[in-house]
Design a protein around this motif. Structure first.
Motif, mmCIF file in Angstrom:
data_model
loop_
_atom_site.group_PDB
_atom_site.id
_atom_site.type_symbol
_atom_site.label_atom_id
_atom_site.label_comp_id
_atom_site.label_asym_id
_atom_site.label_seq_id
_atom_site.Cartn_x
_atom_site.Cartn_y
_atom_site.Cartn_z
ATOM 1 N N GLY B 31 44.410 56.703 49.081
ATOM 2 C CA GLY B 31 44.550 55.550 48.188
ATOM 3 C C GLY B 31 45.308 54.429 48.875
ATOM 4 O O GLY B 31 45.710 54.554 50.036
ATOM 5 N N PRO B 32 45.518 53.313 48.157
ATOM 6 C CA PRO B 32 46.148 52.148 48.786
ATOM 7 C C PRO B 32 47.610 52.393 49.155
ATOM 8 O O PRO B 32 48.345 53.022 48.392
ATOM 9 N N MET B 33 48.036 51.891 50.310
ATOM 10 C CA MET B 33 49.444 51.979 50.709
ATOM 11 C C MET B 33 50.286 51.050 49.831
ATOM 12 O O MET B 33 51.445 51.320 49.578
ATOM 13 N N ASP B 34 49.702 49.925 49.398
ATOM 14 C CA ASP B 34 50.375 49.041 48.447
ATOM 15 C C ASP B 34 49.573 49.117 47.149
ATOM 16 O O ASP B 34 48.656 48.321 46.916
ATOM 17 N N ALA B 35 49.908 50.097 46.317
ATOM 18 C CA ALA B 35 49.134 50.320 45.092
ATOM 19 C C ALA B 35 49.313 49.162 44.115
ATOM 20 O O ALA B 35 48.414 48.869 43.329
ATOM 21 N N LEU B 36 50.439 48.470 44.179
ATOM 22 C CA LEU B 36 50.682 47.363 43.251
ATOM 23 C C LEU B 36 49.662 46.251 43.493
ATOM 24 O O LEU B 36 48.985 45.807 42.554
ATOM 25 N N ALA B 37 49.547 45.803 44.734
ATOM 26 C CA ALA B 37 48.602 44.723 45.045
ATOM 27 C C ALA B 37 47.170 45.156 44.726
ATOM 28 O O ALA B 37 46.366 44.377 44.212
ATOM 29 N N PHE B 38 46.858 46.408 45.026
ATOM 30 C CA PHE B 38 45.514 46.933 44.784
ATOM 31 C C PHE B 38 45.185 46.924 43.291
ATOM 32 O O PHE B 38 44.124 46.470 42.866
ATOM 33 N N ARG B 39 46.113 47.390 42.498
ATOM 34 C CA ARG B 39 45.868 47.499 41.049
ATOM 35 C C ARG B 39 45.790 46.107 40.407
ATOM 36 O O ARG B 39 44.948 45.861 39.545
ATOM 37 N N VAL B 40 46.660 45.197 40.833
ATOM 38 C CA VAL B 40 46.589 43.820 40.317
ATOM 39 C C VAL B 40 45.205 43.239 40.637
ATOM 40 O O VAL B 40 44.552 42.651 39.775
ATOM 41 N N GLY B 41 44.759 43.452 41.862
ATOM 42 C CA GLY B 41 43.455 42.918 42.277
ATOM 43 C C GLY B 41 42.317 43.446 41.420
ATOM 44 O O GLY B 41 41.430 42.697 41.008
ATOM 45 N N ASN B 42 42.349 44.732 41.120
ATOM 46 C CA ASN B 42 41.305 45.318 40.278
ATOM 47 C C ASN B 42 41.310 44.680 38.889
ATOM 48 O O ASN B 42 40.254 44.387 38.318
ATOM 49 N N HIS B 43 42.495 44.460 38.346
ATOM 50 C CA HIS B 43 42.577 43.825 37.028
ATOM 51 C C HIS B 43 42.031 42.393 37.080
ATOM 52 O O HIS B 43 41.384 41.938 36.142
ATOM 53 N N LEU B 44 42.304 41.687 38.174
ATOM 54 C CA LEU B 44 41.857 40.289 38.275
ATOM 55 C C LEU B 44 40.339 40.160 38.232
ATOM 56 O O LEU B 44 39.812 39.138 37.801
ATOM 57 N N VAL B 45 39.636 41.190 38.718
ATOM 58 C CA VAL B 45 38.166 41.107 38.686
ATOM 59 C C VAL B 45 37.599 41.911 37.514
ATOM 60 O O VAL B 45 36.384 42.119 37.421
ATOM 61 N N GLY B 46 38.471 42.332 36.611
ATOM 62 C CA GLY B 46 38.008 42.988 35.391
ATOM 63 C C GLY B 46 37.599 44.439 35.569
ATOM 64 O O GLY B 46 36.925 45.012 34.712
ATOM 65 N N ASN B 47 38.006 45.051 36.673
ATOM 66 C CA ASN B 47 37.654 46.462 36.901
ATOM 67 C C ASN B 47 38.590 47.404 36.171
ATOM 68 O O ASN B 47 39.728 47.061 35.854
ATOM 69 N N SER B 48 38.111 48.631 35.967
ATOM 70 C CA SER B 48 39.012 49.673 35.501
ATOM 71 C C SER B 48 39.844 50.135 36.697
ATOM 72 O O SER B 48 39.513 49.862 37.852
ATOM 73 N N GLU B 49 40.933 50.866 36.404
ATOM 74 C CA GLU B 49 41.885 51.288 37.450
ATOM 75 C C GLU B 49 41.240 52.076 38.585
ATOM 76 O O GLU B 49 41.664 52.009 39.715
ATOM 77 N N GLY B 50 40.206 52.833 38.274
ATOM 78 C CA GLY B 50 39.663 53.745 39.276
ATOM 79 C C GLY B 50 38.693 53.110 40.271
ATOM 80 O O GLY B 50 38.239 53.783 41.201
ATOM 81 N N ALA B 51 38.381 51.831 40.096
ATOM 82 C CA ALA B 51 37.368 51.206 40.962
ATOM 83 C C ALA B 51 37.842 51.142 42.406
ATOM 84 O O ALA B 51 39.010 50.878 42.679
ATOM 85 N N ALA B 52 36.928 51.377 43.335
ATOM 86 C CA ALA B 52 37.281 51.386 44.760
ATOM 87 C C ALA B 52 37.226 49.982 45.339
ATOM 88 O O ALA B 52 36.380 49.170 44.968
ATOM 89 N N GLY B 53 38.151 49.708 46.258
ATOM 90 C CA GLY B 53 38.192 48.426 46.959
ATOM 91 C C GLY B 53 38.516 48.646 48.419
ATOM 92 O O GLY B 53 38.521 49.790 48.892
ATOM 93 N N LEU B 54 38.780 47.559 49.124
ATOM 94 C CA LEU B 54 39.052 47.666 50.554
ATOM 95 C C LEU B 54 40.523 47.417 50.859
ATOM 96 O O LEU B 54 41.131 46.498 50.314
ATOM 97 N N GLU B 55 41.067 48.233 51.740
ATOM 98 C CA GLU B 55 42.397 47.985 52.297
ATOM 99 C C GLU B 55 42.221 47.514 53.726
ATOM 100 O O GLU B 55 41.575 48.191 54.521
ATOM 101 N N MET B 56 42.778 46.350 54.028
ATOM 102 C CA MET B 56 42.689 45.805 55.385
ATOM 103 C C MET B 56 44.079 45.766 55.992
ATOM 104 O O MET B 56 45.061 45.503 55.298
ATOM 105 N N THR B 57 44.159 46.030 57.284
ATOM 106 C CA THR B 57 45.449 46.175 57.934
ATOM 107 C C THR B 57 45.619 45.168 59.063
ATOM 108 O O THR B 57 44.793 45.139 59.984
ATOM 109 N N ALA B 58 46.633 44.341 58.990
ATOM 110 C CA ALA B 58 47.044 43.391 60.042
ATOM 111 C C ALA B 58 45.999 42.306 60.332
ATOM 112 O O ALA B 58 46.293 41.129 60.313
#
Lengths: 328, 335
Positions: B31-58
Motif C-alpha cells: 500500500g501507499p507509504m504516505d497513506a494520507l496523501a493517497f486517501r485524500v487523492g482518492n476522495h478528490l476523484v470521488g473514489n471509494s477508499e479501496g481504489a488503486a492508484g499510483l505511487e511515484m518516487t522522487a
C-alpha cells in the motif's frame, strides 16, 4: 479508566502475575494500534509458544469488536486493533478476561504434521552465495569461507559431519511463519541436546538462494525466495513458497508450512535434490507429510528426563560461542 | 486506459489499506507509504477508499491517456506538465483523451507523489489487494514498478459518482513538508528500564537522525547516535543486547538491528528478533513516506492518548472529505 493502568513504563501498560496455571503476562504498546502480549520470562519455552497460539485462536474465533489481526511470535502475540472502535483499556480488560479462562498449557495436544524434507548439505547454492559475499561484501570473517565449519566451531562440535548428524537427529518445530517474509519458518530443534545455535552474518548477505536452510541464533529458517539474509547457510532443501499456487502442495495457500509442523531433514546429494526440486515444480514430487499430533505434556516429561544432558550441551555451546565471538 | 511512456524512478500500483490479514505468515500489507496523501487523492476523484492508484518516487512517470479521465495528484509536488500546461496539486483535474502527463523530479521537500484516477487502476487482485509488493514480486502491475510500454486499465465499471473538477480538500489535509521532519512516536514495545537505559530513550527522542541512502519501502535506516542498551547481551535471545526471541513487528516500529535503527514500513518484515524502541503514531506515519534519503528527522515522544486523539482527528477529517455534503462546505471555507 486511565491509559496507564498498572503501568511500569510508558510501553508496559498492564501485567498479570504468574499463577500455577499460567506464566506472567506483560502487555506492551507497539504504537497506537498494536498491543504485544508477552508471556513468561525471556526464555525459549514451548509452553509459552503454545499459550501464544491458544490466545491467537480465541481472538480469531471470538468477536471482540475492533480486533483486526493477530501475529504469533515465539513467546508473544501481536494484536492489531482499531483504537477508534475499541479503546485500549477496554481491549486490555478483554484480553485479561480471556487469560482467566485459558487453561494451563501443560497437557495440551495440538495437531502437528510431520514433514520429511530432503536436504543437500554444503550445496553449491550455498557455496556460490558465500563466494559472492566474500567478493562483494566482506572478504574475511569467522564464518567464512565455510558456514558449516563455522557452525561446528560455534557449537563445540568436532566436524561438519557432526553438524550434519545433529541437524538430522532432531525434528524442527515451526513456531512462527514469516521469518523473514512469505511463510518462512522460524523453527527450533525439539531435542535441545542436538540444537544448533550460531551468530548471524554481520553485515548481512546481499542474496541467498531460495530454499537455503540457515541457522541464526537458536532458530532454523528456510528462505522462501532468493533474497538478502543473515543466517549461517548449512544446505538447501525444497521450495516452500509458490506465489501462484501452481501445484497440489500449494493448493490451500502459497506457503507450504504451518505452525507446529515438525520438519525432519534427510540428507540427499545435490543431484538428487535438484531432481526433487524439478519434480516439485511440476507437482510430481511426493512430499512425505504425515498428519499427527504433538503432546506437550509428554514433551515436558521428556525434557525433564534429559535435563542433565541438556545442561551439558548448553554449557558446551556457551564455551564454544565465547571463543568464536572473539573474531566478531 | 493509460499508456506508460516513461516509468520514472519507481512507480507502483498501490491500494489502501493494502494486503491486510496475512501478517502472521509474513506477507506485508504494502500500500501507499504516505497513506494520507493517497486517501485524500482518492476522495478528490470521488473514489471509494479501496481504489488503486499510483505511487511515484522522487521522479515521476510520463503517461498518455487513451480516454477522458478525472485525476488528482497529491503528496510531494513534482515538476508536472499536461500537454505544455502546468497541473495543480491536491485538486481534481480533467485530462482529455490523447493528452500526455509528464511528471518530473520532486520540487521542494517530500519524496513520494500519488496519482489517483476516477474509477481506480484495474489490475488483478492478489490475496485480496492490488497493492504491489516489490520484494515479493507480486501484486500491482506484474509485481513490479512500471516501465515504458506498460498499459494500465482504468476501472470505469464502478462508475463512481461524478466529482466536480477543481475540488480541493480543506487546507488542514494538505500538510506542509518541512525538513527536519518531526514525527510523533509512542515509546515501546521495548523501552527503559528493561531494554534501554533512560538516557538511551532520551537520546532517541532528542537526537536528529538522518535517513540513510539505503532506505526503501521495506524500511528506513537512520543514522545518529548509539543508543544505550540496559542489557549486556540478549540473554536467551541472542548475543547482542538488541536480540530478543522472535516476535511480530508493528508497521512503523523503530527496530534496532544491532546499533542501527530501522523504521519498518509497509513492505517490512513481520517477524524478527530485534528490539523496537518506539513506534510511530499511525497519523504520523505518512511523514516517513515523504522523508527522502539524506533528510533529517526527529522523533517527538507521544503518549498513547495523544496518538489516538490525533488518529481520531485525521480519520474524522478524511470521513468529512468522503461525505459530499461536508465536502462542499469544506471546499467553500477554503481561501
Amino acid at each position: 479508566m486511565g491509559y496507564r493502568m498498572d503501568a511500569l513504563s510508558d510501553a508496559v501498560v498492564a501485567s498479570l502475575n504468574a499463577t500455577t496455571t499460567r506464566p506472567e503476562i506483560t502487555y506492551r504498546l507497539a504504537g497506537d494500534r498494536h498491543v504485544l502480549v508477552e508471556y513468561g520470562p525471556m526464555v525459549l519455552d514451548l509452553n509459552l509458544t503454545f499459550r501464544v497460539y491458544s490466545l491467537a485462536e480465541v481472538l480469531e474465533e471470538s468477536v471482540i469488536p475492533g480486533v483486526r489481526e493477530v501475529a504469533p511470535g515465539v513467546r508473544s502475540l501481536l494484536i492489531r486493533y482499531d483504537p477508534l472502535e475499541i479503546p485500549l483499556p477496554k481491549l486490555i480488560e478483554n484480553l485479561k478476561e480471556i487469560e482467566r479462562r485459558l487453561e494451563s498449557m501443560a497437557n495440551q495436544v495440538v495437531a502437528s504434521r510431520r514433514i520429511v524434507l530432503p536436504i543437500s548439505y554444503d550445496d553449491s547454492a550455498v557455496r556460490e552465495a558465500t563466494e559472492s559475499y566474500m567478493a562483494h561484501v566482506r572478504a574475511s570473517a569467522p564464518y567464512l569461507p565455510d558456514n558449516l565449519a563455522f557452525v561446528a566451531r560455534a557449537n563445540g562440535l568436532e566436524s561438519k559431519d557432526q553438524v550434519i548428524a545433529y541437524h538430522q537427529k532432531t525434528d524442527y518445530m515451526v513456531l512462527g511463519l514469516g521469518d523473514v517474509y512469505l511463510g518462512a519458518p522460524c523453527a527450533v530443534g525439539l531435542d535441545p541436546r542436538y540444537r544448533l545455535v550460531a551468530p548471524k552474518y554481520n553485515p548481512a548477505r546481499l542474496w541467498t538462494y531460495e530454499g537455503t536452510v540457515g541457522i541464526g541464533g537458536s532458530y532454523m529458517c528456510i528462505y522462501p525466495m532468493t533474497s538478502p539474509g543473515g543466517y549461517q547457510m548449512i544446505g538447501r532443501t525444497l521450495k516452500i513458497w509458490d506465489t501462484y499456487q501452481t501445484t497440489w502442495l500449494f493448493e490451500e495457500a502459497p506457503y507450504l508450512l504451518r505452525p507446529f509442523d515438525r520438519l525432519q531433514f534427510k540428507a540427499v546429494d545435490e543431484r538428487t535434490l535438484s531432481r526433487y526440486r524439478e519434480q516439485m515444480a511440476v507437482g510430481e514430487y511426493s512430499l512425505e507429510i504425515e498428519e499427527s499430533t504433538f503432546d506437550l505434556g509428554q514433551y515436558n516429561c521428556f525434557i525433564s528426563d534429559i535435563a542433565d544432558e541438556v545442561r551439558a550441551a548448553k554449557k558446551r555451546r556457551e564455551t564454544a560461542i565465547g571463543e568464536v565471538m572473539n573474531g566478531y | 486506459m493509460l499508456v506508460v511512456q516513461d516509468g520514472g524512478l519507481q512507480t507502483t500500483v498501490q491500494d489502501y489499506p493494502g494486503r491486510t490479514g496475512y501478517w502472521k505468515v509474513g506477507i506485508p500489507p504494502s500500500g501507499p507509504m504516505d497513506a494520507l496523501a493517497f486517501r485524500v487523492g482518492n476522495h478528490l476523484v470521488g473514489n471509494s477508499e479501496g481504489a488503486a492508484g499510483l505511487e511515484m518516487t522522487a521522479t515521476g512517470s510520463t503517461l498518455q491517456f487513451e480516454g477522458d479521465a478525472v485525476v488528482a495528484l497529491t503528496g510531494a509536488q513534482m515538476v508536472a506538465d499536461l500537454d505544455g500546461q502546468g497541473v495543480p496539486w491536491w485538486e481534481s483535474v480533467l485530462v482529455q483523451k490523447g493528452q500526455v502527463l509528464r511528471l518530473g523530479p520532486v520540487q521542494g521537500e517530500g519524496f513520494r507523489s500519488y496519482l489517483l484516477i476516477r474509477g481506480g487502476i484495474r489490475v488483478p487482485r492478489y490475496l485480496g489487494s492490488r497493492a504491489t509488493f516489490l520484494f515479493g514480486e507480486f501484486g500491482g502491475y506484474q509485481g513490479r514498478a512500471l516501465k515504458a510500454g506498460d498499459v494500465l486499465e482504468v476501472d470505469d465499471a464502478h462508475n463512481p459518482p461524478s466529482v466536480a473538477v477543481g475540488t480541493r480538500p480543506p487546507a488542514d489535509l494538505i500538510p506542509d513538508y518541512t525538513v527536519p521532519w518531526w514525527i510523533g512516536a509512542v515509546p515501546g514495545p521495548h523501552e527503559a528500564p528493561d531494554y534501554f537505559t533512560d538516557e538511551g530513550v532520551q537520546h532517541f527522542f532528542s537526537a536528529e537522525w538522518k535517513v540513510y541512502h539505503n532506505s526503501n519501502r521495506q524500511g528506513y535506516r537512520l543514522v545518529g547516535p548509539e543508543l544505550e542498551f540496559a542489557r549486556k547481551d540478549g540473554g536467551d535471545g541472542g548475543h547482542h543486547p538488541s536480540n530478543v526471541h522472535d516476535y511480530a513487528y508493528a508497521i512503523g516500529t523503530v527496530n534496532l538491528s544491532g546499533n542501527l535503527p530501522i523504521v519498518l514500513t509497509v513492505d517490512g518484515p513481520s517477524l524478527g528478533g530485534f528490539v523496537s524502541i518506539a513506534t510511530i503514531a499511525t497519523s504520523e506515519l505518512w511523514k516517513i513516506g515523504q522523508a527522502a534519503p539524506g533528510h533529517a528527522l526527529r522523533f517527538v515522544r507521544m503518549t498513547i492518548k495523544q496518538a489516538t486523539r490525533r488518529l481520531l482527528r485525521q480519520e474524522s477529517q478524511l470521513a468529512a472529505l468522503a461525505n459530499p455534503h461536508d465536502f462542499t462546505s469544506n471546499s467553500n471555507q477554503r481561501n
